[in-house]
Structures are given as C-alpha cells and as structure tokens.
Write a protein that holds these residues in place. Structure first.
Motif, PDB file in Angstrom:
ATOM      1  N   VAL A 244      -4.690  10.608   5.572  1.00 42.27           N
ATOM      2  CA  VAL A 244      -5.023   9.321   5.087  1.00 42.27           C
ATOM      3  C   VAL A 244      -6.447   8.724   5.727  1.00 42.27           C
ATOM      4  O   VAL A 244      -6.460   8.930   6.995  1.00 42.27           O
ATOM      5  CB  VAL A 244      -3.975   8.245   5.320  1.00 42.27           C
TER       6      VAL A 244
ATOM      7  N   THR B 200      -1.218  -0.636   8.143  1.00 43.23           N
ATOM      8  CA  THR B 200      -1.112   0.182   7.247  1.00 43.23           C
ATOM      9  C   THR B 200      -1.074   1.659   7.780  1.00 43.23           C
ATOM     10  O   THR B 200      -0.143   2.715   7.567  1.00 43.23           O
ATOM     11  CB  THR B 200      -1.973   0.187   5.954  1.00 43.23           C
TER      12      THR B 200
ATOM     13  N   ILE C 139      -8.593   5.493   6.372  1.00 41.73           N
ATOM     14  CA  ILE C 139      -8.096   4.151   6.336  1.00 41.73           C
ATOM     15  C   ILE C 139      -9.604   3.492   6.438  1.00 41.73           C
ATOM     16  O   ILE C 139     -10.304   3.668   7.668  1.00 41.73           O
ATOM     17  CB  ILE C 139      -7.589   3.626   7.489  1.00 41.73           C
TER      18      ILE C 139
ATOM     19  N   HIS D 299      -9.536  -1.396   3.038  1.00 37.46           N
ATOM     20  CA  HIS D 299      -9.185  -2.496   3.908  1.00 37.46           C
ATOM     21  C   HIS D 299     -10.143  -3.171   4.487  1.00 37.46           C
ATOM     22  O   HIS D 299     -10.324  -3.873   5.212  1.00 37.46           O
ATOM     23  CB  HIS D 299      -8.131  -2.230   4.982  1.00 37.46           C
TER      24      HIS D 299
ATOM     25  N   SER E  41      -7.269   4.645   1.801  1.00 35.71           N
ATOM     26  CA  SER E  41      -6.563   3.038   1.485  1.00 35.71           C
ATOM     27  C   SER E  41      -8.056   2.322   2.117  1.00 35.71           C
ATOM     28  O   SER E  41      -8.319   2.288   3.050  1.00 35.71           O
ATOM     29  CB  SER E  41      -5.536   3.168   2.440  1.00 35.71           C
TER      30      SER E  41
ATOM     31  N   ILE F 193      -6.299   3.834  -3.137  1.00 39.54           N
ATOM     32  CA  ILE F 193      -5.438   2.575  -2.929  1.00 39.54           C
ATOM     33  C   ILE F 193      -6.276   1.402  -2.434  1.00 39.54           C
ATOM     34  O   ILE F 193      -6.983   1.428  -1.595  1.00 39.54           O
ATOM     35  CB  ILE F 193      -4.147   2.710  -2.018  1.00 39.54           C
ATOM     36  N   ASN F 194      -6.338   0.463  -3.342  1.00 35.86           N
ATOM     37  CA  ASN F 194      -7.052  -0.611  -3.014  1.00 35.86           C
ATOM     38  C   ASN F 194      -6.177  -2.079  -3.106  1.00 35.86           C
ATOM     39  O   ASN F 194      -5.828  -2.411  -4.277  1.00 35.86           O
ATOM     40  CB  ASN F 194      -8.315  -0.927  -3.925  1.00 35.86           C
TER      41      ASN F 194
ATOM     42  N   THR G 203       1.197   3.970  -3.038  1.00 30.69           N
ATOM     43  CA  THR G 203       0.946   5.380  -2.767  1.00 30.69           C
ATOM     44  C   THR G 203       2.066   6.317  -3.126  1.00 30.69           C
ATOM     45  O   THR G 203       1.939   7.345  -3.831  1.00 30.69           O
ATOM     46  CB  THR G 203       0.691   5.692  -1.142  1.00 30.69           C
TER      47      THR G 203
ATOM     48  N   VAL H 233       0.840  -1.319  -0.071  1.00 27.41           N
ATOM     49  CA  VAL H 233       0.068  -0.112  -0.086  1.00 27.41           C
ATOM     50  C   VAL H 233       0.907   1.253  -0.022  1.00 27.41           C
ATOM     51  O   VAL H 233       0.659   2.187  -0.824  1.00 27.41           O
ATOM     52  CB  VAL H 233      -0.972  -0.172   1.135  1.00 27.41           C
TER      53      VAL H 233
END
Length: 318
Positions: free
Chosen positions: A148, A160, A150, A205, A203, A231-232, A115, A111
């Motif tokens: 970020v 992460t 999450i 999750h 990101s 981001i995946n 990024t 991740v």
C-alpha cells in the motif's frame, strides 16, 4: 467581541447553544446563521462587523474577507482551508485555525471500505444478487499482504496506514516531509515514482495547494501497475481526473475508489469518472459520521475559546 457562525455545522441547534454558552457568559455576542449562503453580498453583510468567524466548507473568498474590517480570527470546521481567501487573511494577519483530528478515523475507515469494495466487487455483487445472477465474474482480490502506497503521511495518512497494517500490508510512503510517527508505524519512505510502481493500492492523503493541484497526472498514473487500484478520499483536484478516467477505461489500472472530484456533488452527468470502468464513487462523505461531525463542532468552538484566552490551537501556516 462579536463572534459569528456563518453556517450550520451539521449538529442539533441544542449543541450549538451548549458550545456557545460560555462565549455568551463571558460577555461576547454570538450570532448563528442556520442557513448557508454563497451570495457574496449576503456574506459581506454577515461578516462586516465580526471579530471572529466560524465556517465549515462554505467558500469565504478574498472579497468577503476584505469587507470584514474587524476580523481577527477564523475558525474553520474543516481540515483544508483552500476555500478561504488566504491572500486577504495574510494582509490582515488573521489567525486561521482548522479542525485538525476531527475525522482521522472516519476518513481512514472509508478508505478501507472503498478498498475492499473495489477489490471484492461488492457493488457488482449486490446488483448480481438482486437481479438473480451468480458469483460469475465476481472473483476479487484480498487486501491482506498487498503493498500500500500512502501519498501524504499526515494524521489521516498515518491513521489509514495503521488500518492497512492490520491487514498485514507492506507500507510505502511519500511526503515532502518525512514523519517519525509514520516510520514508527512501519511506513518506508520512497520516491513517488517507486511508490507508484510498487504499490498494489495507492491511497492519496495530500492537501490541495498550488503545488499539489494535478499532482497525480497522466505520466504518474502510467507508472502504476495494471493490477493496482487508486483510492482518493483527500481532494479531487490533486488528480488529473480525465487522465484517471482514461486509464480506467483503457485497463491501464484495475480500479478506483473515489470520494472527491473536481467539484462538489452533485456531479454533472457528462463527468468522465461517472462513466469510467471499475469505480466505486461516494459523494464526499469520508469526513462525515455522527461522531466526527460532533467532534468537528466542538473543536471549532474550542479553537475560539483558546484564541480568546491567548492560547490559540490548530493554527494553520498559510
């Protein structure tokens, strides 16, 4: 008992021999199939007399589990179990254990890599250097100091977050169930709407369930900043990937780093994300390092040993 490993686990057969030696020493029969199959009839033959099965990410549908009349326990060398026929497992009260924890650091590190790659135009920079071009058009952005989001604060989400914290990032979190461990890392829980609106980096999750399929749809994507990236490295179908491709091509978000898709690679040539702007794509490798693949195999066997001793581990609720 008859214990069967239905597919390779990505480690040398010597390691499989070592991990299974204790089962054999205790009088159990161990059978290892070193070739994967998705043929339903072949799978039915393999499972029909098994008391315990071990698999990785090979699909094990309901009709196969139905034919496994003696099956009592299933050890899955993976985090998610959406490829397992859970309906039949429920009917037969089959215990399912996963390989929790085997790839927390491995996924989290990818991740971060995705990024940085997206924000610093690393793929484009590599191509420019190889083709005699310069820095022109390649000025990127720092990770440091960014907000970020999450989405999903389980083990991998928290790992992460720890890595992003080292970049002095502000951490926002969204999950159906808040985690004290996440709060201790510094994650501030907010609504999904607020997270998407405020985050520079989102990101994902989340596990893939009936509730999370298509979770990040066009409406939610539209809440993201135009400067934000997604981001995946979790599960592809938790995103409406056609909507994501459209958002990228229309400059509604700045970029995406993706390790998962609506199908397992190879990806069809006409798949929209292959042609979307500002993307870095990897072929579902986030979980895979030499270290994690060994951990996965060991945990998968340890689950079986624990169950045989009456102390099941990593038991999934499904």
């Amino acid at each position: 008992m008859k214990i069967k490993l239905l597919e390779p686990l990505g480690v040398d057969e010597k390691i499989i021999d070592e991990l299974s030696s204790g089962l054999i020493a205790r009088g159990h029969e161990f059978v290892y199939y070193n070739e994967k199959t998705t043929d339903i009839d072949e799978l039915k033959k393999r499972v029909e007399d098994a008391d315990v099965l071990m698999i990785a990410n090979n699909p094990l549908p309901n009709e196969v589990i139905k034919s496994a009349e003696h099956l009592k326990m299933l050890s899955v060398a993976f985090i998610g179990i959406d490829h397992v026929g859970q309906e039949e497992c429920k009917k037969k009260n089959i215990i399912i254990s996963n390989a929790a924890g085997y790839c927390d650091a491995t996924v989290a590190e990818l991740v971060i890599g995705l990024t940085i790659n997206v924000l610093r135009n690393m793929n484009a920079g590599d191509a420019a250097t190889r083709n005699g071009r310069t820095i022109a058009g390649l000025i990127g952005n720092e990770v440091s100091g960014k907000t970020v989001g999450i989405v999903g604060t389980g083990r991998i989400g928290r790992k992460t977050a720890e890595l992003f914290k080292a970049f002095n990032c502000k951490l926002l979190g969204y999950d159906a169930l808040a985690s004290e461990d996440a709060k201790n890392i510094g994650i501030e829980y907010v609504s999904i709407e607020e997270l998407l609106k405020e985050s520079d980096i989102v990101s994902l999750h989340l596990p893939l369930t009936g509730e999370t399929r298509g979770f990040l749809n066009a409406d939610k994507i539209s809440l993201m900043k135009k400067t934000a990236i997604l981001i995946n490295a979790a599960r592809g179908p938790i995103v409406d990937n056609s909507a994501l491709a459209a958002a990228l091509n229309e400059n509604k978000i700045a970029g995406a780093g993706l390790d998962v898709f609506d199908m397992e690679p190879p990806i069809p040539e006409d798949y929209p994300l292959l042609h979307a702007k500002n993307t870095v794509l990897t072929p579902h490798v986030a979980y895979a390092s030499e270290e994690s693949i060994y951990r996965r195999a060991k945990i998968t066997f340890d689950n079986v040993y624990g169950w045989l001793e009456g102390k099941p581990t990593n038991v999934m609720k499904y």
